[in-house]
Each structure stands twice: as structure tokens, then as C-alpha cells.
Design a protein around this motif. Structure first.
Motif, PDB file in Angstrom:
ATOM      1  N   MET A  81     -53.277  -0.375 -15.430  1.00  0.00           N
ATOM      2  CA  MET A  81     -52.074  -0.736 -14.697  1.00  0.00           C
ATOM      3  C   MET A  81     -52.410  -1.784 -13.650  1.00  0.00           C
ATOM      4  SD  MET A  81     -49.856   2.706 -13.841  1.00  0.00           S
ATOM      5  CE  MET A  81     -51.159   3.573 -13.025  1.00  0.00           C
ATOM      6  N   GLN A  82     -51.428  -2.564 -13.300  1.00  0.00           N
ATOM      7  CA  GLN A  82     -51.537  -3.495 -12.175  1.00  0.00           C
ATOM      8  C   GLN A  82     -50.860  -2.831 -10.982  1.00  0.00           C
ATOM      9  OE1 GLN A  82     -52.175  -7.789 -14.007  1.00  0.00           O
ATOM     10  NE2 GLN A  82     -50.085  -7.433 -13.418  1.00  0.00           N
ATOM     11  N   ILE A  83     -51.633  -2.650  -9.919  1.00  0.00           N
ATOM     12  CA  ILE A  83     -51.184  -1.870  -8.774  1.00  0.00           C
ATOM     13  C   ILE A  83     -51.330  -2.688  -7.497  1.00  0.00           C
ATOM     14  CG2 ILE A  83     -51.582   0.215  -7.406  1.00  0.00           C
ATOM     15  CD1 ILE A  83     -52.806   1.479  -9.927  1.00  0.00           C
ATOM     16  N   ALA A  84     -50.289  -2.693  -6.674  1.00  0.00           N
ATOM     17  CA  ALA A  84     -50.362  -3.282  -5.338  1.00  0.00           C
ATOM     18  C   ALA A  84     -50.473  -2.143  -4.337  1.00  0.00           C
ATOM     19  CB  ALA A  84     -49.135  -4.123  -5.040  1.00  0.00           C
ATOM     20  N   ILE A  85     -51.345  -2.343  -3.348  1.00  0.00           N
ATOM     21  CA  ILE A  85     -51.546  -1.338  -2.312  1.00  0.00           C
ATOM     22  C   ILE A  85     -51.293  -1.991  -0.968  1.00  0.00           C
ATOM     23  CG2 ILE A  85     -53.165   0.286  -1.263  1.00  0.00           C
ATOM     24  CD1 ILE A  85     -54.813   0.007  -3.930  1.00  0.00           C
ATOM     25  N   LEU A  86     -50.300  -1.470  -0.243  1.00  0.00           N
ATOM     26  CA  LEU A  86     -50.019  -1.928   1.119  1.00  0.00           C
ATOM     27  C   LEU A  86     -50.613  -0.900   2.070  1.00  0.00           C
ATOM     28  CD1 LEU A  86     -48.736  -3.633   3.325  1.00  0.00           C
ATOM     29  CD2 LEU A  86     -46.568  -2.477   2.867  1.00  0.00           C
ATOM     30  N   GLU A  87     -51.680  -1.298   2.745  1.00  0.00           N
ATOM     31  CA  GLU A  87     -52.386  -0.419   3.672  1.00  0.00           C
ATOM     32  C   GLU A  87     -52.832  -1.255   4.856  1.00  0.00           C
ATOM     33  OE1 GLU A  87     -53.826   2.065   5.837  1.00  0.00           O
ATOM     34  OE2 GLU A  87     -53.444   3.094   3.930  1.00  0.00           O
ATOM     35  N   SER A  88     -52.392  -0.885   6.058  1.00  0.00           N
ATOM     36  CA  SER A  88     -52.689  -1.686   7.243  1.00  0.00           C
ATOM     37  C   SER A  88     -54.096  -1.467   7.798  1.00  0.00           C
ATOM     38  CB  SER A  88     -51.647  -1.422   8.331  1.00  0.00           C
ATOM     39  OG  SER A  88     -51.533  -0.043   8.573  1.00  0.00           O
ATOM     40  N   ASP A  89     -54.772  -0.422   7.364  1.00  0.00           N
ATOM     41  CA  ASP A  89     -56.146  -0.157   7.788  1.00  0.00           C
ATOM     42  C   ASP A  89     -57.082  -0.734   6.723  1.00  0.00           C
ATOM     43  OD1 ASP A  89     -58.718   0.965   8.057  1.00  0.00           O
ATOM     44  OD2 ASP A  89     -57.934   2.874   8.785  1.00  0.00           O
ATOM     45  N   LEU A 113     -59.238   2.932  -7.255  1.00  0.00           N
ATOM     46  CA  LEU A 113     -58.345   2.596  -8.366  1.00  0.00           C
ATOM     47  C   LEU A 113     -58.965   1.573  -9.312  1.00  0.00           C
ATOM     48  CD1 LEU A 113     -55.034   2.626  -6.349  1.00  0.00           C
ATOM     49  CD2 LEU A 113     -55.735   4.274  -8.088  1.00  0.00           C
ATOM     50  N   SER A 114     -59.723   0.643  -8.774  1.00  0.00           N
ATOM     51  CA  SER A 114     -60.403  -0.340  -9.627  1.00  0.00           C
ATOM     52  C   SER A 114     -61.449   0.339 -10.503  1.00  0.00           C
ATOM     53  CB  SER A 114     -61.058  -1.432  -8.784  1.00  0.00           C
ATOM     54  OG  SER A 114     -60.077  -2.186  -8.115  1.00  0.00           O
ATOM     55  N   SER A 115     -62.178   1.288  -9.940  1.00  0.00           N
ATOM     56  CA  SER A 115     -63.195   1.995 -10.725  1.00  0.00           C
ATOM     57  C   SER A 115     -62.559   2.868 -11.804  1.00  0.00           C
ATOM     58  CB  SER A 115     -64.105   2.826  -9.825  1.00  0.00           C
ATOM     59  OG  SER A 115     -63.401   3.906  -9.262  1.00  0.00           O
ATOM     60  N   ALA A 116     -61.280   3.190 -11.655  1.00  0.00           N
ATOM     61  CA  ALA A 116     -60.559   3.956 -12.672  1.00  0.00           C
ATOM     62  C   ALA A 116     -59.925   3.037 -13.719  1.00  0.00           C
ATOM     63  CB  ALA A 116     -59.481   4.816 -12.012  1.00  0.00           C
ATOM     64  N   GLY A 117     -60.212   1.729 -13.613  1.00  0.00           N
ATOM     65  CA  GLY A 117     -59.755   0.800 -14.641  1.00  0.00           C
ATOM     66  C   GLY A 117     -58.487   0.032 -14.331  1.00  0.00           C
TER      67      GLY A 117
END
Length: 129
Positions: A1-9, A20-24
Motif C-alpha cells: 500500500m501507499q501510505i501517508a503519515i502525518l506526524e508532528s514529532d 510500515l516500510s519494513s512491512a512492505g
């Protein structure tokens, strides 16, 4: 899947991207709501993860925008144990599909994320700790 993650830290973002990258998954990180908007303009996404530990007005605007203009893209709220129940319920009512507790983990978190990806057209709104 292509996933965007919005995280301020930045450290939390790096951990989530690594997990998530290591999960493919192909992941795109954003530190601000504006940078998430830029990602949205450039790539097609299968899932969006939002930091929801202490949502402000901009984060609510982002969630409402996503729910309106990307209604079939599942949205995951990432909360902490100190996130108020009102904020969680409000986020789910504003268009998020599921709520996961930070930090994301290899087991339970990935299971729910993979399920959302498989069932993106028939997801249910729920809270998972």
C-alpha cells in the motif's frame, strides 16, 4: 500500500515510517498539515495516518478535507493514552475510520492497517487500543 503519515514529532514519524516500510509499504512522511497536502497533490494513496494525540483546528480541517475529497481512502487516527475521549469520538465522527494507539506496533497495529487496506471499500469505524 501507499501510505501517508502525518506526524508532528520527527522521531515518532521516523519510527512509523520504518515500521510500515519494513512491512512492505511505500510510505510518505509529513510533519505538517500543509506538507501532507503537498503529498496528496503528488501521489495516489491507499491509506492516511494522522497524529491525533492533541488535535488542533488545523488537524480537524485536514481530517474534514480528507473525508470530503478522499472518501474512499481509509484514515487512521493515532492517539496516546492522554488523548481525550471527546477528541477520539469527534475524529471518528469527522471521517476517520479507525483509531490506533501510538506508538504503532508490529503486531496489532499492522494487522489493523493491513485489514483496512484489503477492505478499503467496506471498512467500519472503530477504536482499537
Amino acid at each position: 500500500m501507499q501510505i501517508a503519515i502525518l506526524e508532528s514529532d520527527l522521531r515518532a514519524l521516523d519510527r512509523a515510517l520504518e515500521l510500515l516500510s519494513s512491512a512492505g509499504h511505500l510510505c510518505f512522511g509529513a510533519l505538517t498539515d500543509k506538507s501532507l497536502q503537498e503529498v496528496l497533490e503528488q501521489v495516489s494513496l491507499d491509506l492516511i495516518i494522522l497524529d491525533w494525540s492533541a488535535p488542533d483546528a488545523a488537524r480537524y480541517d485536514t481530517l474534514r478535507y480528507l473525508a470530503k475529497y478522499r472518501p474512499i481512502t481509509p484514515i487512521v487516527l493515532c492517539v496516546t493514552s492522554s488523548t481525550s475521549n471527546d477528541a477520539i469520538v469527534s475524529g471518528l465522527n469527522s471521517g476517520a475510520n479507525i483509531c490506533l494507539e501510538k506508538p504503532l506496533s508490529c503486531g496489532k497495529s499492522l494487522t489493523h492497517i493491513h485489514a483496512l487496506g484489503r477492505n478499503s471499500n467496506s471498512y467500519a469505524t472503530s477504536v482499537v487500543s
